[in-house]
Design an enzyme around this catalytic site. Sequence first.
Site, PDB file in Angstrom:
ATOM      1  N   GLU A 148     -79.543  16.800  68.755  1.00  0.00           N
ATOM      2  CA  GLU A 148     -79.957  15.547  68.129  1.00  0.00           C
ATOM      3  C   GLU A 148     -79.893  14.444  69.181  1.00  0.00           C
ATOM      4  O   GLU A 148     -78.941  14.370  69.933  1.00  0.00           O
ATOM      5  CB  GLU A 148     -78.981  15.252  66.985  1.00  0.00           C
ATOM      6  N   PHE A 149     -80.920  13.600  69.224  1.00  0.00           N
ATOM      7  CA  PHE A 149     -80.962  12.569  70.266  1.00  0.00           C
ATOM      8  C   PHE A 149     -80.873  11.160  69.689  1.00  0.00           C
ATOM      9  O   PHE A 149     -81.209  10.192  70.351  1.00  0.00           O
ATOM     10  CB  PHE A 149     -82.255  12.703  71.085  1.00  0.00           C
ATOM     11  N   LEU A 150     -80.427  11.046  68.425  1.00  0.00           N
ATOM     12  CA  LEU A 150     -80.489   9.725  67.788  1.00  0.00           C
ATOM     13  C   LEU A 150     -79.568   8.715  68.466  1.00  0.00           C
ATOM     14  O   LEU A 150     -78.514   9.065  68.999  1.00  0.00           O
ATOM     15  CB  LEU A 150     -80.173   9.822  66.299  1.00  0.00           C
ATOM     16  N   ASN A 212     -78.334  12.826  78.235  1.00  0.00           N
ATOM     17  CA  ASN A 212     -77.320  11.765  78.216  1.00  0.00           C
ATOM     18  C   ASN A 212     -76.810  11.456  79.625  1.00  0.00           C
ATOM     19  O   ASN A 212     -76.528  10.305  79.949  1.00  0.00           O
ATOM     20  CB  ASN A 212     -76.161  12.137  77.284  1.00  0.00           C
ATOM     21  N   PHE A 253     -83.304   1.202  79.997  1.00  0.00           N
ATOM     22  CA  PHE A 253     -81.989   1.635  80.477  1.00  0.00           C
ATOM     23  C   PHE A 253     -81.703   1.149  81.896  1.00  0.00           C
ATOM     24  O   PHE A 253     -80.961   1.779  82.636  1.00  0.00           O
ATOM     25  CB  PHE A 253     -81.796   3.153  80.322  1.00  0.00           C
ATOM     26  N   CYS A 264     -70.709   8.641  72.729  1.00  0.00           N
ATOM     27  CA  CYS A 264     -71.492   9.732  73.331  1.00  0.00           C
ATOM     28  C   CYS A 264     -71.485   9.736  74.848  1.00  0.00           C
ATOM     29  O   CYS A 264     -70.927  10.644  75.455  1.00  0.00           O
ATOM     30  CB  CYS A 264     -72.933   9.681  72.824  1.00  0.00           C
ATOM     31  N   ARG A 334     -65.879   2.764  69.502  1.00  0.00           N
ATOM     32  CA  ARG A 334     -65.355   3.836  70.361  1.00  0.00           C
ATOM     33  C   ARG A 334     -65.716   3.538  71.820  1.00  0.00           C
ATOM     34  O   ARG A 334     -66.866   3.302  72.134  1.00  0.00           O
ATOM     35  CB  ARG A 334     -65.932   5.198  69.944  1.00  0.00           C
TER      36      ARG A 334
HETATM   37  C1  UDX Z   1     -76.800   7.696  73.247  1.00  0.00           C
HETATM   38  C2  UDX Z   1     -78.201   8.264  73.582  1.00  0.00           C
HETATM   39  O1  UDX Z   1     -79.092   7.192  73.841  1.00  0.00           O
HETATM   40  C3  UDX Z   1     -78.705   9.108  72.421  1.00  0.00           C
HETATM   41  O2  UDX Z   1     -79.954   9.682  72.752  1.00  0.00           O
HETATM   42  C4  UDX Z   1     -77.690  10.204  72.152  1.00  0.00           C
HETATM   43  O3  UDX Z   1     -78.095  10.976  71.053  1.00  0.00           O
HETATM   44  C5  UDX Z   1     -76.328   9.600  71.877  1.00  0.00           C
HETATM   45  O4  UDX Z   1     -75.926   8.770  72.954  1.00  0.00           O
HETATM   46  P1  UDX Z   1     -75.909   5.683  71.733  1.00  0.00           P
HETATM   47  O5  UDX Z   1     -74.514   6.086  72.139  1.00  0.00           O
HETATM   48  O6  UDX Z   1     -76.177   5.354  70.307  1.00  0.00           O
HETATM   49  O7  UDX Z   1     -76.955   6.827  72.137  1.00  0.00           O
HETATM   50  O8  UDX Z   1     -76.247   4.370  72.590  1.00  0.00           O
HETATM   51  P2  UDX Z   1     -77.296   3.934  73.714  1.00  0.00           P
HETATM   52  O9  UDX Z   1     -78.330   3.081  73.110  1.00  0.00           O
HETATM   53  O10 UDX Z   1     -77.715   5.067  74.552  1.00  0.00           O
HETATM   54  O11 UDX Z   1     -76.354   2.992  74.593  1.00  0.00           O
HETATM   55  C6  UDX Z   1     -75.184   3.520  75.215  1.00  0.00           C
HETATM   56  C7  UDX Z   1     -74.445   2.444  75.961  1.00  0.00           C
HETATM   57  O12 UDX Z   1     -75.160   2.067  77.121  1.00  0.00           O
HETATM   58  C8  UDX Z   1     -74.211   1.150  75.177  1.00  0.00           C
HETATM   59  O13 UDX Z   1     -72.868   0.719  75.436  1.00  0.00           O
HETATM   60  C9  UDX Z   1     -75.215   0.189  75.765  1.00  0.00           C
HETATM   61  O14 UDX Z   1     -74.804  -1.147  75.681  1.00  0.00           O
HETATM   62  C10 UDX Z   1     -75.257   0.654  77.211  1.00  0.00           C
HETATM   63  N1  UDX Z   1     -76.507   0.332  77.927  1.00  0.00           N
HETATM   64  C11 UDX Z   1     -77.691   0.842  77.506  1.00  0.00           C
HETATM   65  C12 UDX Z   1     -76.470  -0.451  79.077  1.00  0.00           C
HETATM   66  O15 UDX Z   1     -75.396  -0.926  79.488  1.00  0.00           O
HETATM   67  N2  UDX Z   1     -77.640  -0.706  79.743  1.00  0.00           N
HETATM   68  C13 UDX Z   1     -78.833  -0.211  79.351  1.00  0.00           C
HETATM   69  O16 UDX Z   1     -79.823  -0.477  80.022  1.00  0.00           O
HETATM   70  C14 UDX Z   1     -78.867   0.586  78.178  1.00  0.00           C
END
Ligand code: UDX
Length: 437
Positions: A148-150, A212, A253, A264, A334
């Site tokens: 799952e990639f949500l 990830n 990103f 995650c 978390r």
């Molecule tokens: C992530 C993956 O994106 C998702 O595909 C996987 O299923 C689960 O892990 P998530 O943990 O919900 O999802 O958050 P995400 O939107 O990926 O952000 C992760 C962290 O990176 C956040 O703390 C966010 O603030 C940070 N982030 C993201 C940055 O610091 N810079 C960016 O450019 C993008």
Amino acid sequence: MRISVIGCGYLGAVHAACMAKLGHEVVGIDVDESKIAALSAAQAPFYEPSLDDLLVEVQATGRLTFTTDMSAAAGSSVHFICVGTPQKKGENGADLTYVDAAVSALLPHIRENDVVVGKSTVPVGTASRLALLVSEQEPLAHLVWNPEFLREGHAVADTLHPDRFVYGVSDGNEDHPAVGILDEVYAAPLATGTPRLVSDLPTAELVKTAANSFLATKISFINAMAELCEAAGADVTQLADAIGMDDRIGRKFLHAGIGFGGGCLPKDIRAFMARAGELGADQALTFLREVDAINMRRRTRVVELARELCGGSLLGKRITVLGAAFKPESDDVRDSPALSIAAQLQLQGSVVTVTDPKALTNAAKRFPELHYQKDTDRAVKNADALLLLTEWQEYRDLDPYELAGFVASSSILDGRNVLDPAKWRAAGWTYRGLGRP
Ligand code: UDX
């Protein structure tokens, strides 16, 4: 189809509701009675945009129920394993206790032609081990790995309209009997052209951890560039805009700031390194140690910048932290970099007030020693410095002129580089971004 979803956390609760939305008859099963009580009342036990509405909508159809009784899985032909795989205490590896417990509790209820579908993020090799357990119990049942990639905050849309489906099956073949069954489960999104890849079990497991790790690497790359920009007097946001215009790189990103957190990315890269070590391939992933180190350095850097903003000492300084969640549109704290920075500032003698639209209850459970204030105006009152650490829209929209009337000193550290420095400086603020002059 009749479907059971085992584990009703962020992943499972959303998956169960979305499967019911796709027209299936779904039972969500979890050992946590309070979670099941909330979900049965159509209330999500965590904040996820549009999930409450979806729960109300699908429960009204009678297609979605929740229970703590595993025997409710009997009669379903597809069983999704959606339990958590947290980091082990004191180790980098993933804790598979919940996956193992879920599968062994489910085994007595599976029948021939049933498909057990793993969605949890697991160390490569787990699926083959579980496939053996399934076939020992029922030789005509199947185990599929379907990662799952949500993303939290977009979980419903990501589940109903994913970028792609990955099915890992024991022989890696398109004509494996489980492929057709999963195609039926996902018939609606497949009909709209969502790509679907069939692979063997280890490849499917690795797709998730590799994805990830790539995202974490991208974030740490731009944060390393931020360190360099700070040293050279350059601007990392312009740098990211410029390199992001190259299609091969892309702007997503590449937001430099206080780094990644959540349930995650941090634990997944660590579990990946630990697993590589077990497989004798640790050298392949030593770069992830650096990715992790760059990420953790951001937190220290922000504490140092806050000290500078406060005139060289944090002692007794009133600091307001805007944002506690690990990212906006979530109440998840978390491994939240925002909270970890807030706690550090408190330890170093400042009086820290944290505000957040959704995450204060969870934050207070984790760091009860911090002060919490839901109302932004009250939270910023008489502050010596503001730190914007989670980029909720309402903090992006703050009016620097209005805010100046509340604070003791007009100083702001923009930990996510989302404010317009010129606008804030014009309003009389001392503005500091990360990796910006
Ligand atoms: C992530 C993956 O994106 C998702 O595909 C996987 O299923 C689960 O892990 P998530 O943990 O919900 O999802 O958050 P995400 O939107 O990926 O952000 C992760 C962290 O990176 C956040 O703390 C966010 O603030 C940070 N982030 C993201 C940055 O610091 N810079 C960016 O450019 C993008």
